[in-house]
Design a protein around this motif. Structure first.
Motif, PDB file in Angstrom:
ATOM      1  N   LYS A 158       0.473  38.554  15.085  1.00  0.00           N
ATOM      2  CA  LYS A 158      -0.389  39.298  14.170  1.00  0.00           C
ATOM      3  C   LYS A 158      -1.187  38.401  13.219  1.00  0.00           C
ATOM      4  N   GLU A 159      -0.797  37.125  13.085  1.00  0.00           N
ATOM      5  CA  GLU A 159      -1.519  36.193  12.198  1.00  0.00           C
ATOM      6  C   GLU A 159      -2.491  35.293  12.960  1.00  0.00           C
ATOM      7  N   LEU A 160      -2.610  35.511  14.244  1.00  0.00           N
ATOM      8  CA  LEU A 160      -3.450  34.657  15.083  1.00  0.00           C
ATOM      9  C   LEU A 160      -4.925  34.812  14.707  1.00  0.00           C
ATOM     10  N   GLU A 161      -5.578  33.675  14.459  1.00  0.00           N
ATOM     11  CA  GLU A 161      -6.993  33.674  14.084  1.00  0.00           C
ATOM     12  C   GLU A 161      -7.873  33.001  15.136  1.00  0.00           C
ATOM     13  N   PHE A 162      -7.281  32.097  15.912  1.00  0.00           N
ATOM     14  CA  PHE A 162      -8.038  31.399  16.956  1.00  0.00           C
ATOM     15  C   PHE A 162      -7.220  31.389  18.242  1.00  0.00           C
ATOM     16  N   VAL A 184      -3.712  38.965  31.010  1.00  0.00           N
ATOM     17  CA  VAL A 184      -3.127  38.208  29.899  1.00  0.00           C
ATOM     18  C   VAL A 184      -1.616  38.387  29.941  1.00  0.00           C
ATOM     19  N   GLU A 185      -0.892  37.274  29.891  1.00  0.00           N
ATOM     20  CA  GLU A 185       0.572  37.316  29.953  1.00  0.00           C
ATOM     21  C   GLU A 185       1.184  36.508  28.808  1.00  0.00           C
ATOM     22  N   GLY A 186       2.288  37.007  28.275  1.00  0.00           N
ATOM     23  CA  GLY A 186       3.013  36.251  27.250  1.00  0.00           C
ATOM     24  C   GLY A 186       2.562  36.496  25.828  1.00  0.00           C
ATOM     25  N   LEU A 187       1.402  37.111  25.644  1.00  0.00           N
ATOM     26  CA  LEU A 187       0.928  37.444  24.293  1.00  0.00           C
ATOM     27  C   LEU A 187       1.406  38.849  23.926  1.00  0.00           C
ATOM     28  N   THR A 188       1.863  39.003  22.696  1.00  0.00           N
ATOM     29  CA  THR A 188       2.342  40.298  22.229  1.00  0.00           C
ATOM     30  C   THR A 188       1.741  40.632  20.865  1.00  0.00           C
ATOM     31  N   ASP A 189       2.002  41.826  20.399  1.00  0.00           N
ATOM     32  CA  ASP A 189       1.524  42.242  19.078  1.00  0.00           C
ATOM     33  C   ASP A 189       2.162  41.427  17.958  1.00  0.00           C
ATOM     34  N   ASP A 190       3.204  40.648  18.281  1.00  0.00           N
ATOM     35  CA  ASP A 190       3.862  39.838  17.255  1.00  0.00           C
ATOM     36  C   ASP A 190       2.973  38.695  16.745  1.00  0.00           C
ATOM     37  N   THR A 246       8.000  31.202  15.221  1.00  0.00           N
ATOM     38  CA  THR A 246       7.938  32.592  15.660  1.00  0.00           C
ATOM     39  C   THR A 246       6.473  32.944  15.899  1.00  0.00           C
ATOM     40  N   PRO A 247       6.171  33.927  16.734  1.00  0.00           N
ATOM     41  CA  PRO A 247       4.774  34.316  16.976  1.00  0.00           C
ATOM     42  C   PRO A 247       4.016  34.647  15.693  1.00  0.00           C
ATOM     43  N   ALA A 248       4.699  35.207  14.724  1.00  0.00           N
ATOM     44  CA  ALA A 248       4.054  35.597  13.473  1.00  0.00           C
ATOM     45  C   ALA A 248       3.627  34.395  12.635  1.00  0.00           C
ATOM     46  N   GLU A 249       4.126  33.207  12.966  1.00  0.00           N
ATOM     47  CA  GLU A 249       3.788  31.994  12.217  1.00  0.00           C
ATOM     48  C   GLU A 249       2.617  31.232  12.837  1.00  0.00           C
ATOM     49  N   VAL A 250       2.107  31.705  13.957  1.00  0.00           N
ATOM     50  CA  VAL A 250       1.063  30.986  14.689  1.00  0.00           C
ATOM     51  C   VAL A 250      -0.320  31.519  14.306  1.00  0.00           C
ATOM     52  N   ALA A 251      -1.187  30.609  13.852  1.00  0.00           N
ATOM     53  CA  ALA A 251      -2.560  30.980  13.503  1.00  0.00           C
ATOM     54  C   ALA A 251      -3.554  30.535  14.576  1.00  0.00           C
ATOM     55  N   GLU A 252      -3.209  29.480  15.334  1.00  0.00           N
ATOM     56  CA  GLU A 252      -4.065  28.991  16.408  1.00  0.00           C
ATOM     57  C   GLU A 252      -3.233  28.797  17.670  1.00  0.00           C
ATOM     58  N   LEU A 253      -3.812  29.192  18.786  1.00  0.00           N
ATOM     59  CA  LEU A 253      -3.088  29.079  20.051  1.00  0.00           C
ATOM     60  C   LEU A 253      -4.058  28.680  21.155  1.00  0.00           C
ATOM     61  N   VAL A 254      -3.742  27.560  21.832  1.00  0.00           N
ATOM     62  CA  VAL A 254      -4.576  27.057  22.928  1.00  0.00           C
ATOM     63  C   VAL A 254      -3.725  26.963  24.190  1.00  0.00           C
ATOM     64  N   VAL A 255      -4.132  27.715  25.223  1.00  0.00           N
ATOM     65  CA  VAL A 255      -3.388  27.694  26.493  1.00  0.00           C
ATOM     66  C   VAL A 255      -4.340  27.414  27.653  1.00  0.00           C
ATOM     67  N   ASP A 256      -5.327  26.584  27.423  1.00  0.00           N
ATOM     68  CA  ASP A 256      -6.333  26.269  28.441  1.00  0.00           C
ATOM     69  C   ASP A 256      -5.703  25.694  29.704  1.00  0.00           C
ATOM     70  N   LEU A 278      -7.718  38.006  14.526  1.00  0.00           N
ATOM     71  CA  LEU A 278      -8.396  37.064  15.420  1.00  0.00           C
ATOM     72  C   LEU A 278      -9.892  37.031  15.108  1.00  0.00           C
ATOM     73  N   ARG A 279     -10.402  35.819  14.909  1.00  0.00           N
ATOM     74  CA  ARG A 279     -11.821  35.644  14.574  1.00  0.00           C
ATOM     75  C   ARG A 279     -12.573  34.845  15.649  1.00  0.00           C
ATOM     76  N   LYS A 280     -11.881  33.962  16.342  1.00  0.00           N
ATOM     77  CA  LYS A 280     -12.536  33.146  17.360  1.00  0.00           C
ATOM     78  C   LYS A 280     -11.761  33.270  18.679  1.00  0.00           C
ATOM     79  N   LEU A 281     -12.505  33.592  19.756  1.00  0.00           N
ATOM     80  CA  LEU A 281     -11.879  33.778  21.061  1.00  0.00           C
ATOM     81  C   LEU A 281     -12.663  33.010  22.120  1.00  0.00           C
ATOM     82  N   GLU A 282     -11.979  32.073  22.765  1.00  0.00           N
ATOM     83  CA  GLU A 282     -12.559  31.260  23.832  1.00  0.00           C
ATOM     84  C   GLU A 282     -12.058  31.779  25.185  1.00  0.00           C
ATOM     85  N   LEU A 283     -13.005  32.286  26.024  1.00  0.00           N
ATOM     86  CA  LEU A 283     -12.642  32.830  27.337  1.00  0.00           C
ATOM     87  C   LEU A 283     -13.516  32.244  28.444  1.00  0.00           C
TER      88      LEU A 283
END
Length: 248
Positions: free
Chosen positions: A42-46, A34-40, A15-25, A66-71
């Motif tokens: 909420k545990e995303l850190e990277f 930004v598409e597909g990302l939601t407020d759910d 579930t989105p709430a279980e994801v701490a890191e997400l890479v969609v490069d 969220l602490r680290k953001l690569e753009l």
């Protein structure tokens, strides 16, 4: 691949709430948003969205952890105030390879009070006179700009630091385990000590038995020698008696 589909695949039955890191490069944003990302999430850190065709962050959801953001390698030119609103706890932000040209474009980052590392490498803003001095003055909370501090000291490798912390955690868990190498070595030493002690006792016992046998043999030899001397004297006495008889 579209960003929304890529995010769905990256969930991998979570579930989105279980994801701490997400890479969609290297996926594609159909309209630069930004598409597909939601407020759910909420545990995303990277979060890494490198080279996805972004031109705006207006649809970025609220990501309080969220602490680290690569753009890097997108088409972002400004409107960065969204970051302080949606990601207030950012400590690392990489905007290299975007279309940021003026100091006014990054002024909105002043509200990111926890921001420690900012990367604007390969943006047009880096060609401005006294670029580094101006950014450090504008954003006093930032320690590292493009990988270096104001004294040109290189930023530590955050990934290596994380790995060290993980290793420390694993080492710390060692004492609570059922068995470790030190215990095994101690057991081996104890076993060897026991074997050596037993061998010593057996050897000592054998030596004592051999000494007893040797003493008995010496005693028997002495007794045999005494008997031999006695027989010799008796024989000599008999010889003397015979001589006396012949004389008579």
């Amino acid at each position: 691949m579209e960003m929304k589909k890529r995010i769905s695949l990256e969930l991998r039955n979570r579930t989105p709430a279980e994801v701490a890191e997400l890479v969609v490069d290297n996926c594609r944003s159909t309209d630069g948003e930004v598409e597909g990302l939601t407020d759910d999430f909420k545990e995303l850190e990277f979060l890494s969205m490198v080279n996805v065709g972004l031109s705006s962050l207006a649809k970025l959801p609220s990501l309080p952890k969220l602490r680290k953001l690569e753009l890097s390698d997108n088409n972002i030119s400004g409107a960065l105030e969204t970051l302080s609103e949606k990601c207030p706890n950012l400590t690392y932000l990489n905007l290299s390879g975007n279309k940021i040209k003026e100091l006014s474009n990054v002024e909105a980052l002043q509200n990111l009070k926890s921001l420690r590392s900012l990367d604007l490498f390969n943006c047009e803003i880096t060609t401005l006179e006294e670029y580094r001095e101006s950014v450090f003055e504008l954003l006093p909370q930032v320690t590292y700009l493009d990988g270096f501090d104001q004294e040109d000291n290189e930023a530590p490798d955050s990934e290596a630091d994380d790995e060290d912390e993980d290793e420390d955690g694993e080492d710390g868990a060692g004492p609570t385990g059922d068995y470790d190498e030190e215990d095994e070595e101690e057991d081996e030493e104890g076993s060897e000590g026991g074997e050596v002690g037993l061998s010593f006792l057996m050897k000592q016992g054998t030596q004592e038995e051999e000494e007893d046998d040797y003493a008995e043999e010496e005693e028997e030899e002495e007794q045999a020698g005494v008997r031999g001397e006695k027989r010799k004297r008796e024989a000599e006495d008999e010889g003397e008696d015979d001589d006396d008889d012949e004389d008579d």
